[in-house]
Each structure stands twice: as structure tokens, then as C-alpha cells.
Scaffold this active site. Structure first.
Site, PDB file in Angstrom:
ATOM      1  N   GLU A 172       0.747  21.231  -7.831  1.00  0.00           N
ATOM      2  CA  GLU A 172       1.557  20.010  -7.670  1.00  0.00           C
ATOM      3  C   GLU A 172       2.887  20.168  -8.399  1.00  0.00           C
ATOM      4  O   GLU A 172       2.986  20.896  -9.396  1.00  0.00           O
ATOM      5  CB  GLU A 172       0.776  18.810  -8.250  1.00  0.00           C
ATOM      6  CG  GLU A 172       1.531  17.496  -8.112  1.00  0.00           C
ATOM      7  CD  GLU A 172       0.650  16.265  -8.362  1.00  0.00           C
ATOM      8  OE1 GLU A 172      -0.495  16.436  -8.832  1.00  0.00           O
ATOM      9  OE2 GLU A 172       1.119  15.152  -8.068  1.00  0.00           O
ATOM     10  N   ASN A 182      -2.180  11.494   0.066  1.00  0.00           N
ATOM     11  CA  ASN A 182      -3.069  11.877  -1.040  1.00  0.00           C
ATOM     12  C   ASN A 182      -3.562  10.617  -1.737  1.00  0.00           C
ATOM     13  O   ASN A 182      -2.777   9.695  -1.998  1.00  0.00           O
ATOM     14  CB  ASN A 182      -2.292  12.730  -2.052  1.00  0.00           C
ATOM     15  CG  ASN A 182      -3.035  12.881  -3.375  1.00  0.00           C
ATOM     16  OD1 ASN A 182      -4.010  13.622  -3.461  1.00  0.00           O
ATOM     17  ND2 ASN A 182      -2.606  12.156  -4.411  1.00  0.00           N
ATOM     18  N   GLU A 183      -4.832  10.577  -2.053  1.00  0.00           N
ATOM     19  CA  GLU A 183      -5.416   9.448  -2.782  1.00  0.00           C
ATOM     20  C   GLU A 183      -4.819   8.117  -2.283  1.00  0.00           C
ATOM     21  O   GLU A 183      -4.244   7.345  -3.048  1.00  0.00           O
ATOM     22  CB  GLU A 183      -5.236   9.624  -4.297  1.00  0.00           C
ATOM     23  CG  GLU A 183      -6.012  10.820  -4.813  1.00  0.00           C
ATOM     24  CD  GLU A 183      -6.161  10.916  -6.342  1.00  0.00           C
ATOM     25  OE1 GLU A 183      -5.552  10.101  -7.071  1.00  0.00           O
ATOM     26  OE2 GLU A 183      -6.905  11.805  -6.797  1.00  0.00           O
ATOM     27  N   TYR A 189     -13.021  14.419 -11.058  1.00  0.00           N
ATOM     28  CA  TYR A 189     -12.691  15.161 -12.281  1.00  0.00           C
ATOM     29  C   TYR A 189     -13.809  15.036 -13.301  1.00  0.00           C
ATOM     30  O   TYR A 189     -14.492  14.010 -13.366  1.00  0.00           O
ATOM     31  CB  TYR A 189     -11.393  14.623 -12.903  1.00  0.00           C
ATOM     32  CG  TYR A 189     -10.146  15.059 -12.161  1.00  0.00           C
ATOM     33  CD1 TYR A 189      -9.563  16.286 -12.437  1.00  0.00           C
ATOM     34  CD2 TYR A 189      -9.559  14.249 -11.196  1.00  0.00           C
ATOM     35  CE1 TYR A 189      -8.415  16.706 -11.766  1.00  0.00           C
ATOM     36  CE2 TYR A 189      -8.410  14.655 -10.516  1.00  0.00           C
ATOM     37  CZ  TYR A 189      -7.851  15.886 -10.809  1.00  0.00           C
ATOM     38  OH  TYR A 189      -6.713  16.299 -10.144  1.00  0.00           O
ATOM     39  N   GLU A 240      -9.383  18.098  -5.357  1.00  0.00           N
ATOM     40  CA  GLU A 240      -9.014  18.078  -6.778  1.00  0.00           C
ATOM     41  C   GLU A 240     -10.297  18.032  -7.589  1.00  0.00           C
ATOM     42  O   GLU A 240     -11.123  17.133  -7.394  1.00  0.00           O
ATOM     43  CB  GLU A 240      -8.133  16.869  -7.107  1.00  0.00           C
ATOM     44  CG  GLU A 240      -6.753  16.954  -6.474  1.00  0.00           C
ATOM     45  CD  GLU A 240      -5.832  15.804  -6.873  1.00  0.00           C
ATOM     46  OE1 GLU A 240      -6.017  15.224  -7.966  1.00  0.00           O
ATOM     47  OE2 GLU A 240      -4.924  15.492  -6.071  1.00  0.00           O
ATOM     48  N   GLN A 246      -5.218  22.326 -12.159  1.00  0.00           N
ATOM     49  CA  GLN A 246      -4.262  22.883 -11.213  1.00  0.00           C
ATOM     50  C   GLN A 246      -3.945  24.317 -11.631  1.00  0.00           C
ATOM     51  O   GLN A 246      -4.472  24.775 -12.631  1.00  0.00           O
ATOM     52  CB  GLN A 246      -3.017  22.032 -11.190  1.00  0.00           C
ATOM     53  CG  GLN A 246      -3.279  20.597 -10.761  1.00  0.00           C
ATOM     54  CD  GLN A 246      -2.007  19.842 -10.429  1.00  0.00           C
ATOM     55  OE1 GLN A 246      -0.908  20.390 -10.407  1.00  0.00           O
ATOM     56  NE2 GLN A 246      -2.167  18.542 -10.174  1.00  0.00           N
TER      57      GLN A 246
HETATM   58  O1  AHR Z   1      -4.043  16.263 -10.606  1.00  0.00           O
HETATM   59  C1  AHR Z   1      -3.391  15.201 -11.213  1.00  0.00           C
HETATM   60  C2  AHR Z   1      -3.434  13.939 -10.374  1.00  0.00           C
HETATM   61  O2  AHR Z   1      -4.749  13.482 -10.298  1.00  0.00           O
HETATM   62  C3  AHR Z   1      -2.998  14.065  -8.942  1.00  0.00           C
HETATM   63  O3  AHR Z   1      -1.635  13.958  -8.777  1.00  0.00           O
HETATM   64  C4  AHR Z   1      -3.693  12.913  -8.291  1.00  0.00           C
HETATM   65  O4  AHR Z   1      -3.939  13.150  -6.927  1.00  0.00           O
HETATM   66  C5  AHR Z   1      -4.939  12.735  -9.116  1.00  0.00           C
HETATM   67  O5  AHR Z   1      -5.160  11.431  -9.428  1.00  0.00           O
END
Ligand code: AHR
Length: 509
Positions: free
Chosen positions: A49, A193-194, A257, A313, A362
Site C-alpha cells: 500500500e 477496498n473495505e 488481522y 489482508e 505488508q
Molecule cells: O493494512 C493497513 C490497513 O488496514 C489497510 O489500509 C486497510 O485496508 C486495513 O484496514
């Protein structure tokens, strides 16, 4: 029911009597002749990103020459782990990015403030052509995420056309004037995205309608169209998307995450106790349940499994390193991150029939990175080395595997101590990746290899003396894999002495 209760009772007994469990070897059966599904190489994908020092100061630097250029050392390191795909430009940044700002002569591009991440001013010198050059040098496939949140259908459709139109058409000629007469090939295209959050804060119903409009105008040679998928356990999102737009979706981009603490207080990357280690393992294991449940919903609408579940992600999210810009999400990376990575990759492999891509968040200097940079220096993280060990699984045949592991227990809570995954490559070599989640005690693992004669074994191991071990610019090689001598074969049975807190990959010939 009675049988189920009896099994639970035995399991509880084993967990309570740590000593009894300690003496029981972990048992694995690998069925080497029953593979049906290949492990998509894209499971080993990356995410770059425009965030913090990922692009600017990561892939893209002025170091040495004073002029912007791609970093050769970074590219060489990423080629070694065979990066199959790189997702760009976001993340949240994607729904803020306007592609026209990033084409044409670099000196004439408008500057922008990255209000999403850190509020820094950027010169847009890294844009479409620079990304495509990076992709080509990595030998990877492109995965571009278009702007739905703050961009129009026309804007996204023209970006696609700019990339792919032949010369002789207005956008093809513009691309040629900017230095690339041949059309580019972009295989994967994300439609926002999201979209439930930073990408527009939409309900699934609203996003499904928008998705169809945006996806429809990606015309000509259609890309592999990827819809913004669910956040963590938002099963209603998956249900609605599959029901309302499933026939137009090729991939659904789900995000989860691993946060050892809470979102408000995530905890430091390098300073944690065994509780912080255990919490990370427990929360990483949740990935298996989440995938199973989302996949079950997808199965109802798509029993043939045409639509990919993409874990776009994933990874460990810690508090930023002290002294770094908070919005840059810069964090160190320890043996804990490496073990969590191995665990995730084993989980993804085990769902290879539905999970066909994943992108760790990332690649450089952001969250669970492969690489950290400082000026013209670069270090490889423990997580990088897991990707190096696991690259043997890319596009290999997943081998069905049964595992019976004792528990790793802390404060009355337990997780299975050992995780495993096995595959067979084109040359008939079998690779087994093993992860020991227990930071205190090694395990003896006995693996029955059925359906194939094997006569030789070798391997590599990643471990360290402490859970917090990590690489620094002063000590760049503190955590790196070495040859593994703890595996032996006898009559088709492989015995592995798996060290505590380790990731091991063995090869059987
Ligand atoms: O990876 C960091 C952020 O986490 C990304 O920009 C977003 O898509 C997610 O919430």
C-alpha cells in the site's frame, strides 16, 4: 453424544495432565497419493500500500542517485521468495487515490497529501507505470485496487482502459506517449477496498449494487474481478455479496488481522510476555474458523468453488515502534511474528480448494513486513524467512494430512502445540511445514508417509533462543534459517525433533 463426551473427557484429561501429554508424540499421517487440490501460489502474495515507508523509502527511493528509482536490493530479496502477486495501491489508500495524478512526466505530476496515512505530502512519482515496472521486475502478477469510495465508475473504467487499450485508441495513445506503447497485463482487479469501512462505509446491500455497476464497466478483456469482502466475522456481508452479485464476482477479499492485545492497546512488537505470545497464537488460529464459516456460506451459492476466497489482508498488527510516525504503522518483527506466519500459511494451504490468494500486510516497513529499510540499508525479517521456507508449497499438490497434537497450555487455556501442512511438487518431492507454537518445550513428531516410498530427508529450521528475537540493522542475521538435522526416516516413518517455538520445513525424496 456419549462418544463425543468421552472424547472431550479424554482431551481434558490430557490437557490437565501436562506430564501425560508431554510424553505423547505428535502423530501425523500424510496421504501422499490422495492429493486433489493444488496450493495456489497466490496464497504467498504480498500487499504494497502507499502507506508510511512502504512505497516511498521502501520500493522507491532517491538514495544514491538523488533521482527516484526502484530499489535493486529489495527487488532481489523479493525475487528470492518468489512473490507471485503484489496488491496496490491500497488498502484504505485505494479509495482515495486518483490514478491520473500518477501518470505523465514525474516533475509535472500534482503533489498530494496522504490524508489516510500520516498526512505526508507525496509527489505522485510512483504511479501506474512505476508499479507495472516493479511488477515486471518482481516477476509477479499485478493486482490493482480501484477507487469506489471517492471515485466515479468512469474513473475506474478509464484506468482499466488506459492499461489495456491498443495504440490507435485515445487512451492507448496516451499510454504510449507516457512511454509504454504495448498494453499492460493486469490480471487481478479489486473493486474498492473495505467498502464496509474506510472504502465508503457502505452496507452490504449498497456495496453489492455499487460493485455491479463498477465491475460491469471493466470492459474489453475482463480482469479477474475482486469484490471487497467481509471484515473478520461479518458473515452477513459474505451472504449478501454472494446472493446479490455472486455471478459477477471472481474473488471475495476478506480481511482479518492478529492483534495480541486490543485494538486500542495492541502491545509492542518486541516487548511481550508469554501471555502476549499465547494470545497471538490463539488469535491467529481463529483464522481457520473464520475461513471455514465464510467458505461454508460461499459453498451454498457456489458449490463448484469458482469464486476465490482471497485473504487480502492478514498478519500481526502491533503498536507502532516508539519514535516512528504513528500513521506509518512501522513495527519490528520477531520470532513470534514468524511462528504466526507459519501457522497462517498452514491454515491457508489446508483451505486450498477455496482460498486461492492471500496477501500479507505488508511488504516493506509496514505492519508484518518482509523487509525493513533505513536509508540504503535493508534487513530481512523473521517473517521473510518463513516465506522463503514455504515457497516450496507454491502451486504444489496439497496432500491430505491428519494430525493429533497435544496442547500448549497457559493459564488454563490451550491451543494445539503443532501445526502442519504437506504438499508434493512437480518432481514428486514432498514438503512438510511444521510449526511448534509452544515456546517452552520441543515436540517429537512422528509422520507416517503413506502412498509413496521415500528414502531421503533434509530440512531447514527457523528458531531462536527467545520469543522476542528479531533482526536489527546492527544485527541483521540474528534470526535466519539454518540446516535442520533433527529429522530421520525409518521404514516410511519420519521422526522429527521439533524445537520449541520453531518453524521447520522438511523435504522428502
Ligand atoms: O493494512 C493497513 C490497513 O488496514 C489497510 O489500509 C486497510 O485496508 C486495513 O484496514
Amino acid at each position: 453424544m456419549l462418544e463425543h463426551r468421552a472424547k472431550l473427557a479424554v482431551a481434558s484429561f490430557l490437557l490437565i495432565c501436562g506430564q501425560a501429554a508431554a510424553q505423547t508424540p505428535v502423530r501425523i499421517v500424510v496421504n501422499a497419493d490422495l492429493g486433489e487440490t493444488s496450493i495456489s501460489k497466490y496464497i504467498y502474495g504480498q500487499f504494497g500500500e502507499d502507506l508510511g515507508r512502504n512505497i516511498y523509502d521502501g520500493f522507491w527511493t532517491k538514495a544514491g542517485t538523488g533521482q527516484w528509482h526502484l530499489r535493486d536490493d529489495v527487488i532481489e530479496a523479493l525475487r528470492r521468495i518468489q512473490v507471485p502477486v503484489l496488491r496496490w495501491p491500497g488498502g484504505c489508500f485505494a479509495d482515495y487515490y486518483h490514478w491520473r495524478d500518477g501518470i505523465g512526466p514525474q516533475g509535472q505530476r500534482p503533489k498530494m497529501v496522504n490524508t489516510v496515512w500520516g498526512g505526508v505530502t507525496e509527489d505522485n512519482s510512483f504511479g501506474t507505470h512505476e508499479y507495472m515496472e516493479l511488477i515486471q521486475r518482481l516477476g509477479a502478477d499485478a493486482f490493482i485496487v480501484g477507487n469506489v469510495g471517492s471515485g466515479a465508475v468512469e474513473e475506474m473504467s478509464k484506468w482499466w482502459e488506459y492499461l489495456h487499450a491498443p495504440t490507435g485508441s485515445p487512451l492507448g495513445d496516451e499510454r504510449a506517449a507516457n512511454g509504454h506503447p504495448d498494453p499492460y497485463t493486469v490480471r487481478f482487479w479489486g473493486v474498492g477496498n473495505e467498502s464496509w469501512g474506510c472504502g465508503g462505509a457502505m452496507t452490504p446491500e449498497t456495496y453489492a449494487e455499487n460493485y455491479k455497476r463498477y465491475a460491469e464497466y471493466l470492459r474489453g478483456a475482463r480482469p479477474f474481478r475482486i469484490a471487497s469482502g467481509p471484515n473478520t466475522d461479518d458473515y452477513a456481508w459474505t451472504e449478501t455479496m454472494m446472493k446479490e452479485a455472486g455471478w459477477m464476482i471472481d474473488g471475495l477479499d476478506f480481511h482479518y488481522y492478529t492483534v495480541a492485545g486490543t485494538w486500542a492497546n495492541k502491545g509492542r512488537a518486541t516487548e511481550f510476555t508469554e501471555q502476549g505470545w499465547f494470545a497471538a497464537m490463539q488469535k491467529a488460529l481463529r483464522m481457520d474458523t473464520l475461513i471455514t464459516r465464510h467458505a461454508t456460506i460461499m459453498d451454498r451459492y457456489d458449490p463448484a468453488k469458482r469464486v476465490w476466497l482471497i485473504v487480502g489482508e492478514w498478519g500481526m498488527w502491533h503498536d507502532p515502534e516508539p519514535g516512528s510516525t504513528p500513521g506509518f504503522l512501522y513495527q519490528q518483527n520477531t520470532l513470534r511474528d514468524a511462528v504466526v506466519a507459519g501457522l497462517h500459511l498452514n491454515i491457508f494451504n489446508s483451505h486450498a480448494d477455496r482460498v486461492r490468494m492471500a496477501n500479507i500486510a505488508q511488504t516493506i516497513n509496514v505492519l508484518q513486513s518482509m523487509i525493513l529499510t533505513q536509508g540504503d540499508q535493508m534487513i530481512l525479517t523473521p517473517t521473510y524467512w518463513v516465506f522463503d521456507l514455504y515457497k516450496v508449497h507454491q502451486d504444489a499438490m496439497l496432500l491430505p494430512l491428519n494430525i493429533r497434537s497435544d496442547a500448549y497450555t497457559l493459564d488454563g487455556q490451550s491451543v494445539p502445540a503443532v501445526s502442519a501442512s504437506a504438499s508434493k511438487d512437480r518432481d514428486g518431492r514432498i514438503h512438510i511445514s511444521l510449526v511448534n507454537l509452544d515456546p517452552n518445550r520441543g515436540r517429537t513428531v512422528q509422520v507416517d508417509i503413506r502412498g509413496q516410498q521415500v528414502s531421503g530427508v533434509s530440512g531447514r529450521v527457523l528458531t531462536a533462543a527467545t520469543m522476542q528475537a528479531h533482526n536489527t540493522f546492527e544485527q541483521p542475521n540474528a534470526v535466519q534459517p539454518v540446516d535442520f538435522h533433527g529429522a530421520r526416516l525409518s521404514g516410511g516413518v519420519l521422526t522429527v525433533d521439533l524445537p520449541s517455538k520453531s518453524v521447520v520445513v522438511v523435504e522428502l525424496r
